[in-house]
Write a protein that holds these residues in place. Structure first.
Motif, PDB file in Angstrom:
ATOM      1  N   THR A 109      10.078 -33.060  -9.452  1.00 45.28           N
ATOM      2  CA  THR A 109      11.198 -32.243  -9.914  1.00 45.28           C
ATOM      3  C   THR A 109      10.697 -30.897 -10.431  1.00 45.28           C
ATOM      4  OG1 THR A 109      11.076 -33.224 -12.103  1.00 45.28           O
ATOM      5  CG2 THR A 109      12.589 -34.271 -10.540  1.00 45.28           C
ATOM      6  N   GLY A 110      11.635 -30.030 -10.738  1.00 42.91           N
ATOM      7  CA  GLY A 110      11.279 -28.725 -11.297  1.00 42.91           C
ATOM      8  C   GLY A 110      10.765 -27.733 -10.282  1.00 42.91           C
ATOM      9  N   CYS A 111      11.017 -27.978  -9.012  1.00 45.34           N
ATOM     10  CA  CYS A 111      10.561 -27.053  -7.967  1.00 45.34           C
ATOM     11  C   CYS A 111      11.421 -25.791  -7.954  1.00 45.34           C
ATOM     12  CB  CYS A 111      10.646 -27.702  -6.581  1.00 45.34           C
ATOM     13  SG  CYS A 111       9.641 -29.176  -6.398  1.00 45.34           S
ATOM     14  N   VAL A 112      10.786 -24.656  -7.781  1.00 48.58           N
ATOM     15  CA  VAL A 112      11.499 -23.404  -7.564  1.00 48.58           C
ATOM     16  C   VAL A 112      12.013 -23.438  -6.130  1.00 48.58           C
ATOM     17  CG1 VAL A 112      11.221 -20.899  -7.343  1.00 48.58           C
ATOM     18  CG2 VAL A 112      10.064 -22.132  -9.195  1.00 48.58           C
ATOM     19  N   ARG A 113      13.273 -23.054  -5.898  1.00 46.54           N
ATOM     20  CA  ARG A 113      13.866 -23.090  -4.554  1.00 46.54           C
ATOM     21  C   ARG A 113      14.296 -21.686  -4.159  1.00 46.54           C
ATOM     22  NH1 ARG A 113      15.176 -22.950  -0.547  1.00 46.54           N
ATOM     23  NH2 ARG A 113      16.951 -23.926   0.366  1.00 46.54           N
ATOM     24  N   LEU A 114      13.726 -21.182  -3.058  1.00 49.47           N
ATOM     25  CA  LEU A 114      14.028 -19.841  -2.547  1.00 49.47           C
ATOM     26  C   LEU A 114      14.325 -19.915  -1.058  1.00 49.47           C
ATOM     27  CD1 LEU A 114      10.805 -18.141  -3.954  1.00 49.47           C
ATOM     28  CD2 LEU A 114      13.042 -18.079  -5.034  1.00 49.47           C
ATOM     29  N   ALA A 156       2.152 -14.793   1.019  1.00 47.25           N
ATOM     30  CA  ALA A 156       0.760 -14.605   0.599  1.00 47.25           C
ATOM     31  C   ALA A 156       0.647 -13.390  -0.331  1.00 47.25           C
ATOM     32  CB  ALA A 156      -0.148 -14.435   1.816  1.00 47.25           C
ATOM     33  N   GLY A 157       1.498 -12.402  -0.123  1.00 51.57           N
ATOM     34  CA  GLY A 157       1.512 -11.224  -0.993  1.00 51.57           C
ATOM     35  C   GLY A 157       1.996 -11.526  -2.395  1.00 51.57           C
ATOM     36  N   LYS A 158       2.580 -12.685  -2.600  1.00 50.19           N
ATOM     37  CA  LYS A 158       3.064 -13.107  -3.924  1.00 50.19           C
ATOM     38  C   LYS A 158       2.007 -13.924  -4.668  1.00 50.19           C
ATOM     39  CE  LYS A 158       7.083 -11.282  -3.088  1.00 50.19           C
ATOM     40  NZ  LYS A 158       7.473 -10.055  -3.785  1.00 50.19           N
ATOM     41  N   GLN A 159       0.810 -14.014  -4.094  1.00 47.41           N
ATOM     42  CA  GLN A 159      -0.371 -14.613  -4.720  1.00 47.41           C
ATOM     43  C   GLN A 159      -0.269 -16.093  -5.094  1.00 47.41           C
ATOM     44  OE1 GLN A 159      -3.184 -12.633  -4.880  1.00 47.41           O
ATOM     45  NE2 GLN A 159      -1.863 -11.224  -3.768  1.00 47.41           N
ATOM     46  N   PRO A 160       0.291 -16.956  -4.217  1.00 51.04           N
ATOM     47  CA  PRO A 160       0.321 -18.384  -4.556  1.00 51.04           C
ATOM     48  C   PRO A 160      -1.074 -18.999  -4.461  1.00 51.04           C
ATOM     49  CG  PRO A 160       1.059 -18.072  -2.309  1.00 51.04           C
ATOM     50  CD  PRO A 160       0.853 -16.692  -2.885  1.00 51.04           C
ATOM     51  N   ALA A 161      -1.236 -20.159  -5.082  1.00 50.66           N
ATOM     52  CA  ALA A 161      -2.501 -20.891  -5.001  1.00 50.66           C
ATOM     53  C   ALA A 161      -2.712 -21.394  -3.575  1.00 50.66           C
ATOM     54  CB  ALA A 161      -2.507 -22.051  -5.983  1.00 50.66           C
ATOM     55  N   GLU A 162      -1.632 -21.852  -2.932  1.00 58.26           N
ATOM     56  CA  GLU A 162      -1.712 -22.326  -1.554  1.00 58.26           C
ATOM     57  C   GLU A 162      -0.332 -22.278  -0.918  1.00 58.26           C
ATOM     58  OE1 GLU A 162      -2.704 -26.554  -1.029  1.00 58.26           O
ATOM     59  OE2 GLU A 162      -2.038 -26.908  -3.076  1.00 58.26           O
ATOM     60  N   ILE A 210       9.635 -24.324  -3.074  1.00 63.15           N
ATOM     61  CA  ILE A 210      10.078 -24.729  -1.737  1.00 63.15           C
ATOM     62  C   ILE A 210      10.889 -23.576  -1.181  1.00 63.15           C
ATOM     63  CG2 ILE A 210      11.410 -26.392  -0.396  1.00 63.15           C
ATOM     64  CD1 ILE A 210      10.854 -28.446  -2.636  1.00 63.15           C
ATOM     65  N   VAL A 211      10.416 -23.032  -0.047  1.00 63.42           N
ATOM     66  CA  VAL A 211      11.023 -21.838   0.539  1.00 63.42           C
ATOM     67  C   VAL A 211      11.593 -22.193   1.902  1.00 63.42           C
ATOM     68  CG1 VAL A 211      10.617 -19.472   1.305  1.00 63.42           C
ATOM     69  CG2 VAL A 211       9.367 -20.370  -0.683  1.00 63.42           C
ATOM     70  N   GLY A 212      12.895 -22.030   2.049  1.00 60.46           N
ATOM     71  CA  GLY A 212      13.551 -22.279   3.328  1.00 60.46           C
ATOM     72  C   GLY A 212      13.679 -21.000   4.124  1.00 60.46           C
ATOM     73  N   ILE A 213      13.401 -21.084   5.421  1.00 58.03           N
ATOM     74  CA  ILE A 213      13.610 -19.937   6.298  1.00 58.03           C
ATOM     75  C   ILE A 213      15.044 -20.036   6.827  1.00 58.03           C
ATOM     76  CG2 ILE A 213      12.938 -18.804   8.449  1.00 58.03           C
ATOM     77  CD1 ILE A 213      10.087 -19.745   7.961  1.00 58.03           C
ATOM     78  N   LEU A 214      15.844 -19.036   6.480  1.00 57.07           N
ATOM     79  CA  LEU A 214      17.237 -19.024   6.924  1.00 57.07           C
ATOM     80  C   LEU A 214      17.303 -18.863   8.428  1.00 57.07           C
ATOM     81  CD1 LEU A 214      18.691 -16.762   4.109  1.00 57.07           C
ATOM     82  CD2 LEU A 214      19.227 -19.163   4.489  1.00 57.07           C
ATOM     83  N   ARG A 215      18.138 -19.536   9.108  1.00 55.82           N
ATOM     84  CA  ARG A 215      19.273 -20.271   8.626  1.00 55.82           C
ATOM     85  C   ARG A 215      18.936 -21.725   8.388  1.00 55.82           C
ATOM     86  NH1 ARG A 215      24.824 -19.309  11.358  1.00 55.82           N
ATOM     87  NH2 ARG A 215      23.949 -20.734  12.854  1.00 55.82           N
ATOM     88  N   LEU A 245       8.787 -11.160  -7.605  1.00 55.87           N
ATOM     89  CA  LEU A 245       8.460 -12.582  -7.713  1.00 55.87           C
ATOM     90  C   LEU A 245       6.951 -12.792  -7.775  1.00 55.87           C
ATOM     91  CD1 LEU A 245       9.697 -15.459  -7.583  1.00 55.87           C
ATOM     92  CD2 LEU A 245       9.380 -15.337  -5.120  1.00 55.87           C
ATOM     93  N   ASP A 246       6.508 -13.554  -8.762  1.00 57.33           N
ATOM     94  CA  ASP A 246       5.091 -13.872  -8.913  1.00 57.33           C
ATOM     95  C   ASP A 246       4.929 -15.378  -8.698  1.00 57.33           C
ATOM     96  OD1 ASP A 246       2.436 -14.157  -9.585  1.00 57.33           O
ATOM     97  OD2 ASP A 246       2.703 -13.637 -11.697  1.00 57.33           O
ATOM     98  N   LEU A 247       4.230 -15.740  -7.643  1.00 60.58           N
ATOM     99  CA  LEU A 247       3.998 -17.161  -7.339  1.00 60.58           C
ATOM    100  C   LEU A 247       2.562 -17.574  -7.666  1.00 60.58           C
ATOM    101  CD1 LEU A 247       5.965 -17.493  -3.968  1.00 60.58           C
ATOM    102  CD2 LEU A 247       6.639 -18.348  -6.226  1.00 60.58           C
ATOM    103  N   SER A 248       1.882 -16.813  -8.501  1.00 59.97           N
ATOM    104  CA  SER A 248       0.510 -17.148  -8.884  1.00 59.97           C
ATOM    105  C   SER A 248       0.444 -18.579  -9.392  1.00 59.97           C
ATOM    106  CB  SER A 248       0.012 -16.210  -9.991  1.00 59.97           C
ATOM    107  OG  SER A 248      -0.023 -14.884  -9.525  1.00 59.97           O
TER     108      SER A 248
END
Length: 187
Positions: free
Chosen positions: A66-71, A128-134, A41-46, A100-103
């Motif tokens: 649970t267990g979500c990565v938070r950035l 997208a440059g971090k290669q996530p599945a979606e 879960i990635v929040g755009i600051l602010r 960071l690798d989000l593959s």
């Protein structure tokens, strides 16, 4: 309120109403995340950051996700009153994200308002440059005025307002109370 632009403000949503909306956003997100084991879960600051925290809490408390990565990502183009600050949308990379690798991850990008789409597009391009599945996009308010090829997957509320009007999302800790106001600037 002295640092806020002058004009007529109308409260569109109170904290209690927004809590219901955030719970509904979490319901929609939980549906998208069915059978996904790696979630970021990635929040755009602010204001996207504390909204991402609220989403993460609701997903855990209500849906057991649970267990979500938070950035968080720092992206800046407009001031809160939609004054153009930078001709190009600025993304400041956190040094810890460089490798960071989000593959394999499903990434939820969270922001307060989708207006023209510049911030969300920049965030999606970067992630997208971090290669996530979606990558899925989540916004509290979609103004229905995006001009770029980016769409919102999960929307709290859609508000069609005059181009000169400003949707002010007040999100603690940046403001005292959780609410959405419509600002009609003095002309």
């Amino acid at each position: 309120m002295s640092d806020k632009p002058a004009g007529r403000r109308t409260c569109l949503y109170t904290a209690a109403q927004l809590d219901v909306i955030v719970t509904d956003i979490a319901r929609q997100a939980a549906g998208l995340l069915t059978s996904r084991t790696q979630v970021a879960i990635v929040g755009i600051l602010r204001r996207g950051a504390p909204l991402a925290d609220r989403l993460q809490s609701a997903l855990a408390e209500v849906y057991g996700v649970t267990g979500c990565v938070r950035l968080d990502l720092k992206i800046k183009r407009y001031a809160d009153d939609l004054t153009l600050l930078y001709p190009e949308t600025q993304l400041t990379e956190n040094p810890t994200h460089a490798t960071l690798d989000l593959s394999g991850y499903t990434v939820l990008v969270v922001d307060d308002v989708m207006y023209r789409g510049h911030s969300m597009l920049r965030a999606v391009e970067y992630l997208a440059g971090k290669q996530p599945a979606e990558i899925r996009t989540v916004v509290l308010v979609d103004r229905g005025a995006a001009k770029l090829p980016v769409r919102t997957d999960i929307v709290g509320v859609r508000l069609d307002v005059a181009p000169s009007d400003v949707i002010e999302c007040n999100v603690p800790p940046y403001e005292a109370s959780f609410r959405i106001d419509l600002l009609q600037p003095n002309r």
